[in-house]
Design an enzyme around this catalytic site. Structure first.
Site, PDB file in Angstrom:
ATOM      1  N   ASP A  16       0.526  -1.083   0.194  1.00 32.07           N
ATOM      2  CA  ASP A  16      -0.076  -0.004  -0.149  1.00 32.07           C
ATOM      3  C   ASP A  16       0.663   1.327  -0.027  1.00 32.07           C
ATOM      4  OD1 ASP A  16      -2.296   1.982  -0.180  1.00 32.07           O
ATOM      5  OD2 ASP A  16      -2.842   1.169   1.807  1.00 32.07           O
ATOM      6  N   HIS A  21      -7.633   0.363   7.214  1.00 28.42           N
ATOM      7  CA  HIS A  21      -7.922   1.666   7.319  1.00 28.42           C
ATOM      8  C   HIS A  21      -9.320   2.273   8.019  1.00 28.42           C
ATOM      9  CE1 HIS A  21      -5.536   0.925   3.302  1.00 28.42           C
ATOM     10  NE2 HIS A  21      -5.007   1.140   4.033  1.00 28.42           N
ATOM     11  N   HIS A  72       4.782   4.818  13.518  1.00 28.53           N
ATOM     12  CA  HIS A  72       3.243   4.404  12.687  1.00 28.53           C
ATOM     13  C   HIS A  72       2.068   4.353  13.118  1.00 28.53           C
ATOM     14  CE1 HIS A  72       2.606   0.632  11.865  1.00 28.53           C
ATOM     15  NE2 HIS A  72       2.077   0.888  10.638  1.00 28.53           N
TER      16      HIS A  72
END
Lengths: 150, 492
Positions: free
Chosen positions: B108, B216, B415
């Site tokens: 991704d 997501h 992250h």
């Protein structure tokens, strides 16, 4: 024993892995395709209104299977469809050496209201990717291990 | 086994020597594996290190073997097993002698985080949170194969690849001021659409403005006063507290980027034979950065990276529209400015003491410290905002980059929280409907396309993000600014 698959839990923490097998390459390819299909959707909620024939050749059966499964992922996005089932006829490509496939995929355009959607598969990966033929009686057993990036 | 001053009697998921450098930094020496060019360094507390899967140790040391790697192969505290590179990995390669690897970026491409502030407070939003989440769910498509409202032909999609978020602003999907609040101003130079396959275009052309699925999400969050750790920096970033409402988006380049990655992994498998490169894992396929294959991938990857910036920009436009519909005031009146947008799956050319390097960040975020010329004036003093998403049940964090990160980690940090439980195990532990009800009881409204997908993302399947954030804060490679608590979540 015919073609079958099972999801592997401890292979890919963040993703989806499966092992598919069959008494013939055709059974293996059908079972592996069904595993990819069922990662994305409950196929019982999908009608067979869309169909696509897929043909590939490859020097090695592992490459042929990889291309076949990658096509399912590509068609999901490019045509906006989810799938009900797959068929596959795999045979040795005698004139050229290697292997050839004629497969079909049936499904229908994605409708979140009717389809029980699961994971949006991003890619078929080469991580721990393995296709093997265990020789035995009556032609032996074909098995593949595949990790999908979700 | 471990060396003097090492992990001592700690039980780790590796037999390799792991030496303690500080309480938050651990080093695996080059002697641990044949072929290592540099040591590997892992940022973690003792507890986090002990919980890391064996894949992290194996993979970070495999990365340390790649040609042209500089200083260290790094892994952040949210690290876990990935394809080739670990998630949480950072590796920098000499731009002349080193390699570029799609495995160091991930499938991704430019998966990233965006944070949007508002002038609204919890008391403004609470009474209409159901209506707001319904409107956001309607305006931002999510789930398997979802399509966006932007209709593009190939020529126009190529403009998206070249211009990224700038294309969106030019077409009315954003404000001029948005661009300076996006890493690289939302447009990385060097994108070349001729290096992208037809398959990639066909997968991505109708997906602009969609979330996707997996981990997501789009989240409405609250910034409470007692969770602001650095009020001055928070204010400079537009976070004022007092139960302020913010919106966080986590998504990437969708099918387009996934196909670019798949295409070039195949190209690189062949290229490696040509260049005589041997790697310890097929997913580490790489090519010299200056080779035709390396440059082609970089140009295609930048197309995907720009499309991801555009994707998050179109989603931002839709979020602003949803707020306008529900609150009856324009997004400008509601103060809906972007705080920042960061990529956490990308390779970029950056300058350090060693010279020009190709820095791969895979599940790690750029965290440039104060003074860097790449930062907009508004963030030149604070350092770059860093957005780290937690699980949908816990919370997320806003941090800023530091000068120490520039010295130690090629300006990089964590992250997110990092997965600890398989998707199947999570689904066995809780049903999607059950989790949705539990979350709603705790004040988090959930809209999900897939109930099984929702169960896979349960909070208990992830590390505690606060522990991960504390680690990078104490290590000094980023400083925490605020914790953001979810009140509404959209999942694919």
């Amino acid at each position: 024993m015919s073609g079958e698959f099972r999801f592997l839990e401890d292979v890919a923490l963040a993703d989806a892995a499966f092992e598919a097998s069959g008494d013939s390459p055709s059974e293996l390819f059908k079972a592996a395709a069904q595993a990819v299909i069922e990662t994305m959707v409950n196929p019982h909620t999908v009608s067979p209104t869309w169909q696509r024939v897929i043909e590939h050749q490859a020097p090695e059966i592992a490459t042929l299977l990889f291309d076949w499964l990658s096509d399912i992922v590509y068609l999901k996005d490019a045509h906006g469809v989810v799938f009900r089932e797959a068929t596959a006829v795999v045979s040795e490509d005698r004139p050229h050496g290697g292997w050839k496939l004629r497969g079909t995929l049936t499904g229908e355009p994605i409708d979140p209201a009717r389809h029980e959607l699961r994971a949006d598969v991003k890619a078929v990966t080469k991580h721990l990717y393995d296709v093997r033929h265990d020789e035995g009686r009556e032609g032996g057993r074909w098995t593949a291990r595949v990790v999908l990036d979700v | 086994m471990d060396g003097a001053g090492g992990a001592g009697r700690m039980k780790l998921h590796t037999d390799m020597t792991v030496n303690r450098i500080t309480d938050e930094v651990w080093e695996i020496p080059v002697s641990a594996k044949e072929g290592m060019q540099v040591p590997a360094r892992i940022y973690a507390t003792e507890t986090i290190l002990a919980g890391m899967d064996s894949g992290v140790f194996e993979q970070v040391t495999n990365v340390a073997c790649l040609p042209g790697i500089q200083r260290y192969a790094l892994c952040m505290p949210d690290g876990h097993w990935g394809y080739g590179f670990p998630i949480g990995g950072v590796a920098a390669f000499d731009s002349q002698e080193g390699v570029i690897s799609p495995g160091g970026v991930g499938y991704d491409i430019n998966c990233g985080m965006r944070l949007i502030r508002t002038d609204l407070t919890l008391s403004d939003v609470q009474p209409c949170i159901q209506a707001l989440m319904t409107e956001l769910f309607r305006k931002v498509p999510a789930g398997v194969g979802s399509k966006g409202f932007v209709r593009l032909d190939r020529r126009e999609f190529e403009q998206v690849m070249r211009k990224g978020a700038r294309w969106c602003v030019e077409h009315g999907y954003g404000w001029n001021g948005d661009l300076e609040r996006i890493e690289e101003r939302g447009c990385i130079p060097g994108a070349d659409p001729s290096k992208v396959s037809d398959h990639a275009v066909e997968r991505g052309i109708s997906q602009l403005g969609t979330l996707g699925s997996g981990n997501h999400y789009l989240e409405v969050q609250v910034a409470a006063n007692d969770r602001i750790f650095d009020p001055k920096t928070a204010a400079a970033l537009g976070i004022t507290g007092h139960d302020q409402i913010v919106v966080m988006v986590h998504c990437g380049s969708r099918g387009f980027g996934h196909q670019v990655a798949s295409d070039y992994l195949k190209v690189f498998e062949k290229a490696m034979r040509r260049y005589g490169i041997v790697v310890k894992d097929q997913q580490l396929a790489c090519a010299p950065f200056r080779s035709p294959e390396g440059q082609d991938y970089f140009a295609a990857m930048n197309c995907a990276a720009n499309s991801a910036f555009a994707n998050r920009q179109v989603i931002t436009h839709q979020i602003r529209e949803a707020f306008r519909t529900v609150f009856g005031r324009s997004a400008e009146e509601l103060g809906m400015e972007i705080v920042y947008d960061v990529a956490h799956n990308i390779a970029k050319v950056e300058r350090y003491a060693e010279g020009e390097l190709v820095v791969h960040r895979k599940g790690s975020t750029r965290a440039f410290g104060p003074g860097r010329p790449e930062l907009p004036d508004r963030y030149r003093e604070t350092g770059q905002p860093v957005i780290c998403g937690g699980s949908m049940e816990t919370g997320s964090y806003l941090l800023v980059g530091t000068e120490q990160a520039m010295r130690e980690t090629f300006g990089s940090t964590m992250h997110g929280s990092g997965r600890t439980m398989s998707r199947a195990q999570a689904k066995r532990s809780v049903r999607g409907e059950q989790l949705k009800q539990q979350m709603e009881k705790r004040g988090i409204v959930v809209k999900a396309v897939s109930m099984s997908g929702l169960a896979e993302e349960a909070g208990f399947a992830y590390k505690n993000i606060s522990d991960v954030v504390e680690t990078v804060d104490r290590a000094g490679i980023t400083k925490k600014v605020a914790e953001l608590r979810p009140i509404g979540n959209i999942k694919g």
